[in-house]
Design a protein around this motif. Structure first.
Motif, PDB file in Angstrom:
ATOM      1  N   TYR A  12       0.852  -1.198   0.000  1.00 34.28           N
ATOM      2  CA  TYR A  12       0.000   0.000   0.000  1.00 34.28           C
ATOM      3  C   TYR A  12       0.888   1.249   0.000  1.00 34.28           C
ATOM      4  O   TYR A  12       0.971   1.954   1.000  1.00 34.28           O
ATOM      5  N   PRO A  13       1.548   1.537  -1.105  1.00 30.00           N
ATOM      6  CA  PRO A  13       2.458   2.698  -1.116  1.00 30.00           C
ATOM      7  C   PRO A  13       1.730   4.024  -0.923  1.00 30.00           C
ATOM      8  O   PRO A  13       2.293   4.978  -0.392  1.00 30.00           O
ATOM      9  N   GLY A  14       0.474   4.113  -1.361  1.00 32.62           N
ATOM     10  CA  GLY A  14      -0.310   5.331  -1.133  1.00 32.62           C
ATOM     11  C   GLY A  14       0.196   6.544  -1.870  1.00 32.62           C
ATOM     12  O   GLY A  14      -0.001   7.673  -1.408  1.00 32.62           O
ATOM     13  N   PHE A  15       0.816   6.351  -3.032  1.00 36.14           N
ATOM     14  CA  PHE A  15       1.373   7.485  -3.771  1.00 36.14           C
ATOM     15  C   PHE A  15       0.311   8.549  -4.039  1.00 36.14           C
ATOM     16  O   PHE A  15      -0.772   8.258  -4.528  1.00 36.14           O
ATOM     17  N   THR A  16       0.635   9.791  -3.717  1.00 35.52           N
ATOM     18  CA  THR A  16      -0.282  10.895  -3.999  1.00 35.52           C
ATOM     19  C   THR A  16       0.227  11.801  -5.111  1.00 35.52           C
ATOM     20  O   THR A  16      -0.523  12.641  -5.619  1.00 35.52           O
ATOM     21  N   ARG A  74       7.342   8.510  -8.080  1.00 32.88           N
ATOM     22  CA  ARG A  74       6.136   8.371  -7.265  1.00 32.88           C
ATOM     23  C   ARG A  74       6.473   8.442  -5.776  1.00 32.88           C
ATOM     24  O   ARG A  74       7.415   7.830  -5.309  1.00 32.88           O
ATOM     25  N   ASP A  75       5.660   9.196  -5.047  1.00 34.40           N
ATOM     26  CA  ASP A  75       5.854   9.330  -3.607  1.00 34.40           C
ATOM     27  C   ASP A  75       4.551   9.714  -2.940  1.00 34.40           C
ATOM     28  O   ASP A  75       3.626  10.215  -3.586  1.00 34.40           O
ATOM     29  N   ARG A  76       4.517   9.503  -1.671  1.00 38.64           N
ATOM     30  CA  ARG A  76       3.387   9.925  -0.826  1.00 38.64           C
ATOM     31  C   ARG A  76       3.819  11.201  -0.124  1.00 38.64           C
ATOM     32  O   ARG A  76       4.584  11.176   0.826  1.00 38.64           O
ATOM     33  N   ILE A  77       3.328  12.341  -0.619  1.00 34.20           N
ATOM     34  CA  ILE A  77       3.754  13.626  -0.061  1.00 34.20           C
ATOM     35  C   ILE A  77       2.571  14.444   0.478  1.00 34.20           C
ATOM     36  O   ILE A  77       2.764  15.535   0.997  1.00 34.20           O
ATOM     37  N   ASN A 116      -2.418   1.515 -12.078  1.00 32.10           N
ATOM     38  CA  ASN A 116      -1.989   1.221 -10.723  1.00 32.10           C
ATOM     39  C   ASN A 116      -1.823  -0.282 -10.522  1.00 32.10           C
ATOM     40  O   ASN A 116      -2.622  -1.078 -11.004  1.00 32.10           O
ATOM     41  N   ASN A 117      -0.760  -0.676  -9.801  1.00 31.38           N
ATOM     42  CA  ASN A 117      -0.550  -2.098  -9.527  1.00 31.38           C
ATOM     43  C   ASN A 117      -0.398  -2.383  -8.033  1.00 31.38           C
ATOM     44  O   ASN A 117       0.174  -3.391  -7.645  1.00 31.38           O
ATOM     45  N   SER A 118      -0.898  -1.475  -7.211  1.00 28.82           N
ATOM     46  CA  SER A 118      -0.819  -1.652  -5.762  1.00 28.82           C
ATOM     47  C   SER A 118      -2.163  -2.104  -5.215  1.00 28.82           C
ATOM     48  O   SER A 118      -3.140  -2.254  -5.952  1.00 28.82           O
ATOM     49  N   LYS A 125      -3.165  13.336  -5.821  1.00 28.10           N
ATOM     50  CA  LYS A 125      -4.321  12.634  -5.286  1.00 28.10           C
ATOM     51  C   LYS A 125      -4.550  13.138  -3.870  1.00 28.10           C
ATOM     52  O   LYS A 125      -3.619  13.619  -3.216  1.00 28.10           O
ATOM     53  N   GLY A 126      -5.759  13.045  -3.412  1.00 27.50           N
ATOM     54  CA  GLY A 126      -6.082  13.526  -2.079  1.00 27.50           C
ATOM     55  C   GLY A 126      -6.241  12.390  -1.078  1.00 27.50           C
ATOM     56  O   GLY A 126      -6.208  11.211  -1.431  1.00 27.50           O
TER      57      GLY A 126
END
Length: 352
Positions: free
Chosen positions: A257-261, A286-289, A323-325, A341-342
């Motif tokens: 669940y990387p949750g990239f936003t 890609r990152d979750r920021i 998406n592949n997560s 993404k929010g």
């Protein structure tokens, strides 16, 4: 005898339900607007549609611009009201704003850092079901975006470097040239007054910096981290101050669940501007920021559920990709107005 015991257990269960403290839930949405949706055809309309469909109780917004003197907040409040959605809303002249179905008890600018006054936080205190809660909307400094260094890109010029830099000390030294750590340090000091008053805290926005929870040994060989393990300052400070990262609380495994936003695979962005979605086009950036954090205040506040809001597609090496997560998405049925993404979080508050 058996019937008597069964009746007794039923009565005990009924009593326990009656004396248990009831709870109330409410939702919080966090969203970067990508210059008020101006980068996407009909982007402003997309913003109104998203806010209408998600129907969150409190909304943290950033990248508000008030182009040509056309004030964003009064306009969006009017357009939502026309759809039967009544919100209070304010920016206090900043690039961040708050929408709330709950009437604010107070609003103020705070966490002002000398040298980066434009990125102060907007604090709203409101009362939900008898409990006072503090909400903080933020958008941290975008310069020195040094999660690009391990990927071989400069975090300020966004130009390709001779080679990736993966040494944690070197990356953090460059990262601290931004004002992000100063802002979060100021925030941690500011919320001490909330904590002393027994007030839970919810904070959210675009951090322009990842979480240390996503850059450890289990991800060092993924997403072009190139072996780097980084204890990013802002998430570390919040963790040490007792704040909970809602997405990682719900989904603690960053591999599944990387949750990239960022970046979001925005298919409706103008084709001529599509390269804007990729600042490091030869890397997996890609990152979750984007985050929502909360301070539970002795279990007065807890997180019930958490979703990403936006297109499930992402961007890898400059191209929109499926998406592949295992991440869970709420995908609005309208124009997606932004390159982020929010986060949508359902909170549960324990009544007094």
């Amino acid at each position: 005898m058996k019937k008597s015991l069964l009746l007794l257990f039923c009565l005990l269960g009924l009593i326990s339900v009656c004396i248990a403290k009831p709870t109330k839930t409410f939702t919080v949405l966090q969203l970067n607007l990508w210059h008020e949706g101006s980068k996407v055809p009909n982007g402003y309309q997309g913003i109104v549609d998203v806010l209408d469909q998600v129907d969150a109780d409190v909304v943290f917004l950033c990248e508000i611009r008030d182009f040509n003197g056309n004030k964003f907040m009064p306009r969006v409040l009017k357009d939502l009201e026309a759809r039967g959605k009544h919100y209070y809303g304010e920016t206090l002249g900043m690039v961040v704003g708050v929408l709330s179905k709950f009437k604010p008890d107070s609003l103020m600018r705070c966490c002002i850092v000398p040298g980066d006054e434009v990125r102060a936080m907007l604090k709203m205190v409101t009362t939900i079901d008898g409990q006072s809660i503090s909400f903080y909307s933020c958008h941290l400094d975008y310069l020195h975006y040094e999660c690009y260094m391990p990927r071989g890109y400069d975090g300020t010029t966004w130009k390709k470097m001779d080679k990736p830099i993966t040494d944690e000390n070197e990356v953090l030294k460059a990262n601290r040239m931004a004002y992000r750590d100063e802002t979060i340090r100021s925030f941690v000091q500011e919320v001490q007054s909330d904590i002393k008053q027994g007030r839970p805290v919810i904070m959210g926005g675009d951090f322009n910096e990842p979480s240390h929870l996503d850059w450890q040994a289990d991800t060092k060989d993924l997403w072009d981290h190139n072996g780097a393990i980084i204890h990013w300052d802002c998430s570390m400070m919040l963790h040490e101050a007792g704040f909970k990262d809602t997405y990682r609380e719900k989904y603690p495994n960053p591999v599944q669940y990387p949750g990239f936003t960022f970046p979001a695979g925005n298919k409706v962005a103008e084709q001529a501007k599509l390269e804007i979605l990729a600042w490091a086009p030869d890397a997996d950036e890609r990152d979750r920021i984007d985050f929502i954090y909360y301070y539970p205040m002795n279990s007065k506040l807890s997180m019930k559920n958490c979703l990403l809001v936006g297109p499930s597609e992402t961007v890898i090496r400059g191209k929109i990709t499926e998406n592949n997560s295992k991440d869970k998405f709420l995908t609005p049925s309208c124009i997606w107005p932004t390159d982020h993404k929010g986060n949508l979080v359902t909170f549960k508050i324990r009544r007094k």
